[in-house]
Design a protein around this motif. Structure first.
Motif, short mmCIF file in Angstrom:
data_model
loop_
_atom_site.label_atom_id
_atom_site.label_comp_id
_atom_site.label_asym_id
_atom_site.label_seq_id
_atom_site.Cartn_x
_atom_site.Cartn_y
_atom_site.Cartn_z
N PHE A 121 0.87 -1.18 0.00
CA PHE A 121 0.00 0.00 0.00
C PHE A 121 0.90 1.22 0.00
O PHE A 121 1.71 1.40 0.91
N VAL A 122 0.78 2.03 -1.04
CA VAL A 122 1.66 3.19 -1.17
C VAL A 122 0.82 4.45 -1.17
O VAL A 122 -0.08 4.61 -2.00
N PHE A 123 1.10 5.34 -0.24
CA PHE A 123 0.41 6.63 -0.22
C PHE A 123 1.23 7.60 -1.07
O PHE A 123 2.29 8.06 -0.65
N SER A 124 0.75 7.86 -2.25
CA SER A 124 1.53 8.68 -3.19
C SER A 124 0.93 10.07 -3.27
O SER A 124 -0.24 10.25 -3.65
N TRP A 125 1.74 11.08 -2.96
CA TRP A 125 1.25 12.46 -3.03
C TRP A 125 0.95 12.85 -4.46
O TRP A 125 0.03 13.65 -4.73
N ILE A 126 1.73 12.32 -5.38
CA ILE A 126 1.47 12.63 -6.79
C ILE A 126 0.10 12.10 -7.19
O ILE A 126 -0.68 12.79 -7.87
N ALA A 127 -0.19 10.88 -6.75
CA ALA A 127 -1.51 10.29 -7.07
C ALA A 127 -2.62 11.14 -6.46
O ALA A 127 -3.65 11.39 -7.10
N ILE A 128 -2.43 11.59 -5.23
CA ILE A 128 -3.45 12.39 -4.55
C ILE A 128 -3.66 13.72 -5.28
O ILE A 128 -4.79 14.14 -5.55
N LEU A 129 -2.54 14.35 -5.63
CA LEU A 129 -2.64 15.65 -6.31
C LEU A 129 -3.32 15.50 -7.66
O LEU A 129 -4.16 16.32 -8.05
N LEU A 130 -2.96 14.43 -8.37
CA LEU A 130 -3.60 14.15 -9.67
C LEU A 130 -5.09 13.96 -9.48
O LEU A 130 -5.91 14.46 -10.27
N SER A 131 -5.45 13.22 -8.44
CA SER A 131 -6.87 12.96 -8.18
C SER A 131 -7.61 14.25 -7.87
O SER A 131 -8.71 14.48 -8.37
N VAL A 132 -7.01 15.08 -7.02
CA VAL A 132 -7.64 16.36 -6.67
C VAL A 132 -7.84 17.20 -7.92
O VAL A 132 -8.94 17.73 -8.17
N ALA A 133 -6.78 17.28 -8.73
CA ALA A 133 -6.86 18.11 -9.94
C ALA A 133 -7.92 17.59 -10.90
O ALA A 133 -8.77 18.36 -11.38
N LEU A 134 -7.88 16.29 -11.16
CA LEU A 134 -8.83 15.73 -12.14
C LEU A 134 -10.26 15.81 -11.64
O LEU A 134 -11.18 16.15 -12.40
N SER A 135 -10.47 15.49 -10.36
CA SER A 135 -11.83 15.55 -9.81
C SER A 135 -12.37 16.97 -9.88
O SER A 135 -13.51 17.20 -10.30
N SER A 136 -11.52 17.92 -9.46
CA SER A 136 -11.98 19.32 -9.43
C SER A 136 -12.27 19.82 -10.84
O SER A 136 -13.29 20.47 -11.08
N LEU A 137 -11.37 19.50 -11.76
CA LEU A 137 -11.57 19.96 -13.14
C LEU A 137 -12.83 19.35 -13.74
O LEU A 137 -13.57 20.01 -14.47
N THR A 138 -13.05 18.07 -13.43
CA THR A 138 -14.26 17.40 -13.94
C THR A 138 -15.51 18.12 -13.45
O THR A 138 -16.43 18.40 -14.22
N VAL A 139 -15.54 18.41 -12.16
CA VAL A 139 -16.72 19.08 -11.59
C VAL A 139 -16.88 20.48 -12.16
O VAL A 139 -17.98 20.90 -12.55
N LEU A 140 -15.77 21.21 -12.24
CA LEU A 140 -15.85 22.59 -12.73
C LEU A 140 -16.33 22.64 -14.17
O LEU A 140 -17.18 23.44 -14.54
N TYR A 141 -15.77 21.74 -14.98
CA TYR A 141 -16.19 21.72 -16.38
C TYR A 141 -17.64 21.27 -16.50
O TYR A 141 -18.40 21.78 -17.32
N SER A 142 -18.02 20.30 -15.63
CA SER A 142 -19.41 19.82 -15.63
C SER A 142 -20.38 20.92 -15.25
O SER A 142 -21.53 20.91 -15.70
N ALA A 143 -19.93 21.85 -14.41
CA ALA A 143 -20.79 22.97 -14.01
C ALA A 143 -20.76 24.07 -15.06
O ALA A 143 -21.78 24.68 -15.38
N TRP A 144 -19.58 24.31 -15.60
CA TRP A 144 -19.42 25.45 -16.51
C TRP A 144 -20.21 25.28 -17.80
O TRP A 144 -20.85 26.21 -18.29
N ARG A 145 -20.15 24.08 -18.36
CA ARG A 145 -20.79 23.88 -19.67
C ARG A 145 -22.28 24.15 -19.67
O ARG A 145 -22.77 24.97 -20.45
N PRO A 146 -23.05 23.51 -18.80
CA PRO A 146 -24.49 23.82 -18.81
C PRO A 146 -24.78 25.24 -18.37
O PRO A 146 -25.75 25.86 -18.83
N ALA A 147 -23.93 25.79 -17.47
CA ALA A 147 -24.16 27.16 -17.02
C ALA A 147 -23.99 28.13 -18.17
O ALA A 147 -24.79 29.07 -18.35
N ARG A 148 -22.98 27.89 -18.96
CA ARG A 148 -22.70 28.79 -20.10
C ARG A 148 -23.86 28.74 -21.09
O ARG A 148 -24.29 29.77 -21.63
#
Lengths: 226, 670
Positions: free
Chosen positions: B163-190
């Motif tokens: 079991f490896v706690f990887s900060w890179i993996a966490i940061l990637l997850s945060v970035a991808l999750s956040s971008l997914t949500v933001l884009y999901s909100a932005w498109r219909p809003a626009r």
């Protein structure tokens, strides 16, 4: 100087066989501090005219100049900002934001400008519209008359050059209707704000300085009452 | 707080139910992305520990690449689901946007009121998702190690994925999750912000209906009546609302069917291995090898067990379990097979016009191997062939390959008629490169073992030669030359394969002096356990992944159907006011859920079958070529889809039962 100048305003809906000419080339102007009423039957084009003057809709042709600014030469963002600062709109069905309190609804144009609320101005407006005790209530917690007062407050908060009211008393009882018209007349007289009301109520129309009659998208009569 | 943020926050508070389901979707989405990247990080670390090769970087790239691919699927589904939620939110507020525009809000500010919703949900949902994902990651590794550690094979026992706690993996997850949500909100809003203010105020901007759009299939009316027609029109009118539901259900179906078929395929592969049908769980082998490796092959002496020694070992093995002993002679003579003695399935190598590949090949001739069995096994084989003890038995079995060399075909190549065949042995005359053939006796065939009766242990030893089973070791000894090629195989069915494996090593230790050939001991049970465990780990991970993906979609299904029912309260009240009963409305909603499910199934089943077929083509080997449609899995998925939409619609519909017509028609706003 004319605060409002409408020139050859036309609005056509639909295409080919289904075209409807809501306005067929309307022209008139209003001076600062003038109070005019537009009357006409249902479907005559009153509301269309109101929405075009307010910049909420775009005409098929013609122009509207408010306080020296030809509004349809502006892009959408510029027009929105202009409307927020210079035009107050009041609708028959209040059109308040249901999730904002009365105070927030009144302050909405200023909040959209990212400006801090002028407390003194707000108090004045609240006193004028008679809602000092219910500022924290949501629209659903206010009566029809109170909601319309909030709508009037919102229209007045930025000291607009022009106030447009589309059947402001259409959904109110007679007492509330009188109160709202009195408020609007007060704003007109006290703050020299130009007021244009659409109404089908002749009693209200007769309180205006000028009555413009529309029929089938054209002004058929424009007469000074006082 | 800025007014746009304030509006967004109040919208979230007002629609708590939808906020909850959207938040849950974001949490699950973030969790899955985190878990996938976490497992990839563990995989990379494991590769670096286990692999001892310059290709480690390549393996790491493969692991990471697979993680990215899987997460692209997660992001795709999440985007469809989450953006639909924001689209519904924006759609509900069209009138509000019109008011804001009329008061002077710009498009950017309108868009902001929806995007801020996304931002608020990100601040809560993404951290929760990361935590949950890390928990899934840890749990998955724990479960995998638990399954793998229970296996008998020493190789597998040492796997232990870290079991490896990887900060890179966490940061990637945060970035991808956040971008997914933001884009999901932005498109219909626009899109919502583009609706003209006047249309938004009048409420005509959201739904533009043409007659063509709401025309429904007349069969729907015939089958389900007027409620069915209304249901069909509602689905068509609100296609966007249901699209995300259909997509998420269909994707889940495709993956479940594909994974299920893959699991069946893996099971099939394991059951159809080279010793399928045999009960043996350990094999022991001895084959001839050079005593002195420094000497060239033609000068070397070859060592192997003698037949007597092999029999002795057989007797000792039999104390531990059932044993089949197979002895293969070294030299392989040849016989000529006449055309009358070949079936239509016989190998093309026997054809008279066969072109020799090398000087040793001759058309019409076949190599022969004599496979001698222990007494008990020989007795069984002679019984199967229907001949008495003492018979020479021809094994009528041959493996051939399809043109693409992926599919094994098993055939009966010979026509048995009790014939006698003449042998030819071959030799090279010293100093000469040519092969010479000498007659070396005859063999009379007394019986034939059909393809069906060929023991799996014998079949496993079949190469491209003909096999004849003699009754005793005479032919074995006669052909047991000095050039190697001699071998003994023991197929043992032991009570405990590990214990027998250890016992076998002890027994053969005496012979491991370099003069008795080379020995091998294989624990087939451990190999099977290893394969089973690895498949179990892979399938468990796959099903967990798909289940999570389905949960993401489920949040949307529940949210969409609930919101759809709620926002149509006035429509239902209007229908009631003209005489439709509440039961009729509920029936209409049930039909909507049925039609929605059927749409998902129409995409899900073909997609799932296609995925199943593609994976089958990739992994199928010669034993498992036939593609079996996974009907049971298809049926299970279909039922699941109906159940999900039915239950959701039922729950939502129960809330309209208590509404009063007049109050609903009168009510405005939220």
């Amino acid at each position: 100087m004319a605060i409002l100048r409408v020139k050859d305003l036309t609005k056509i809906y639909g295409k080919r066989d289904t075209t409807v000419t809501a306005l067929g080339g309307v022209s008139f102007s209003m001076e600062r501090g003038e109070f005019a009423a537009i009357i006409g039957a249902s479907g005559s084009g009153k509301s269309t005219l109101m929405h075009l003057i307010g910049g909420v809709d775009r005409p098929s042709s013609g122009s509207v100049t408010v306080d020296g600014n030809e509004i349809f030469k502006q892009n959408e963002s510029e027009l929105a900002i202009f409307r927020r600062r210079n035009i107050g709109l009041i609708y028959q069905f209040y059109n308040l934001i249901p999730t904002l309190t009365a105070e927030e609804n009144i302050m909405l144009p200023r909040l959209l400008d990212n400006r801090k609320p002028d407390e003194e101005k707000l108090q004045t407006i609240l006193e004028t519209i008679g809602l000092t005790g219910r500022t924290k209530h949501l629209p659903s917690e206010l009566s029809g008359g109170q909601q319309q007062r909030v709508s009037v407050g919102r229209a007045l908060i930025n000291d607009p050059a022009l106030i447009l009211a589309d059947e402001p008393t259409g959904n109110l009882d007679s007492k509330s209707s009188r109160e709202i018209i009195d408020l609007l007349k007060l704003a007109n007289k006290r703050y020299k704000q130009t007021l244009l009301i659409i109404t089908h109520d002749e009693k209200i129309a007769l309180q205006a300085d000028r009555i413009i009659t529309i029929e089938d998208g054209l002004i058929i009569r424009d007469e000074e009452v006082r | 707080m800025k007014i746009t943020a304030n509006l967004a926050y109040s919208q979230l508070k007002v629609n708590r139910r939808r906020t909850f389901w959207t938040l849950l979707g974001i949490v699950f989405s973030g969790a899955l992305i985190t878990a996938v990247f976490g497992v990839a990080a563990s995989g990379i670390t494991w590769v670096e520990r286990v692999a001892n090769s310059p290709d480690t970087l390549m393996y790491n790239g493969i692991v990471f690449g697979m993680g990215v691919l899987v997460n692209l699927l997660v992001i795709g589904v999440s985007f469809v689901v989450i953006s639909n939620s924001f689209r519904v939110s924006a759609g509900e507020r069209t009138g509000q946007f019109g008011i804001l525009k009329s008061v002077g809000a710009t498009k950017k500010q309108i868009t902001g009121t929806v995007v801020y919703e996304g931002l608020f949900l990100i601040t809560i949902g993404v951290p929760l998702g990361i935590m949950l994902g890390s928990l899934f990651h840890w749990g998955g590794i724990f479960l995998a190690n638990d399954i793998l550690s229970g296996m008998q094979g020493s190789f597998v026992r040492d796997i232990s994925i870290p079991f490896v706690f990887s900060w890179i993996a966490i940061l990637l997850s945060v970035a991808l999750s956040s971008l997914t949500v933001l884009y999901s909100a932005w498109r219909p809003a626009r899109k919502a912000a583009k609706i003209p203010a006047i249309d938004a105020i009048r409420g005509v901007g959201v739904v533009k209906i043409s007659a063509k759009q709401v025309r429904t299939n007349p069969i729907v009316k015939i089958l389900f009546g007027f409620e069915g027609t209304l249901a069909g029109k509602s689905i068509k009118r609100s296609q966007r609302n249901f699209r995300a539901t259909v997509i998420s259900l269909a994707v889940s179906m495709v993956l479940f069917i594909g994974a299920g078929a893959f699991g069946l395929q893996m099971q099939n592969l394991m059951e159809n291995d080279w010793l399928s049908g045999s009960s043996a769980n350990v094999t022991v082998s001895n084959w001839s090898s050079r005593i002195d490796n420094s000497l060239p092959i033609d000068e070397a002496e070859w060592g192997c067990l003698s037949y007597a020694q092999a029999l002795d070992l057989t007797a000792q093995f039999k104390q531990e379990g059932d044993v089949i002993m197979i002895a293969e002679a070294g030299n392989s003579p040849r016989v000529k097979i006449s055309p009358e003695e070949r079936t239509a399935d016989a190998s093309p190598l026997l054809d008279d016009d066969f072109v020799p590949i090398e000087t040793r090949d001759r058309p019409g001739y076949r190599w022969v191997r004599f496979v001698t069995l222990d007494d008990k096994t020989y007795a069984r084989v002679s019984q199967l062939a229907g001949v008495p003890l003492g018979s020479n038995i021809l094994v009528n079995f041959e493996r051939q390959w399809s043109d693409d060399h992926r599919r094994e075909i098993r055939v009966e190549p010979y026509v048995f008629s009790g014939q006698t065949w003449a042998f030819e042995s071959e030799t090279i005359i010293e100093g000469d490169e040519a092969w010479y053939y000498e007659s070396d006796g005859n063999i009379e065939l007394h019986g034939v073992l059909s393809l069906e009766h060929t023991l799996p242990e014998i079949a496993s030893r079949m190469g491209d030669s003909m096999v004849i089973v003699p009754p005793d070791s005479d032919l074995f000894i006669q052909n047991n030359g000095d050039s190697g090629g001699v071998g003994f195989w023991w197929f043992v069915t032991a009570e405990n394969s590990s214990e027998f494996q250890s016992a076998a090593h002890e027994l053969i230790e005496l012979f491991q002096d370099g003069e008795h050939g080379t020995f091998g001991v294989s624990n087939l049970q451990a190999q099977r356990d290893q394969e089973t465990a690895i498949v179990r780990v892979v399938m468990t991970a796959a099903y967990l992944f798909i289940a999570m993906l389905t949960l993401i979609g489920l949040t949307n299904v529940i949210s969409t159907i609930s919101t759809n029912v709620r926002t149509r309260a006035k429509e239902f009240a209007a229908l009631e006011s003209v005489g439709m009963t509440k039961s009729g409305i509920v029936r209409m909603l049930r039909l909507e859920s049925l039609l929605c499910s059927m749409r998902a199934i129409c995409f899900g089943i073909p997609g799932g079958l296609l995925l199943s077929y593609v994976t089958h083509r990739i992994v199928a080997d010669e034993n498992t070529w036939r593609f079996d449609v996974p009907w049971m899995i298809v049926l299970q998925c279909t039922i699941a889809v109906f159940v999900i939409t039915w239950l959701t619609m039922r729950s939502a519909a129960s809330r309209i039962r208590n509404k009063n017509i007049i109050e609903t028609i009168r009510s405005e706003g939220v």
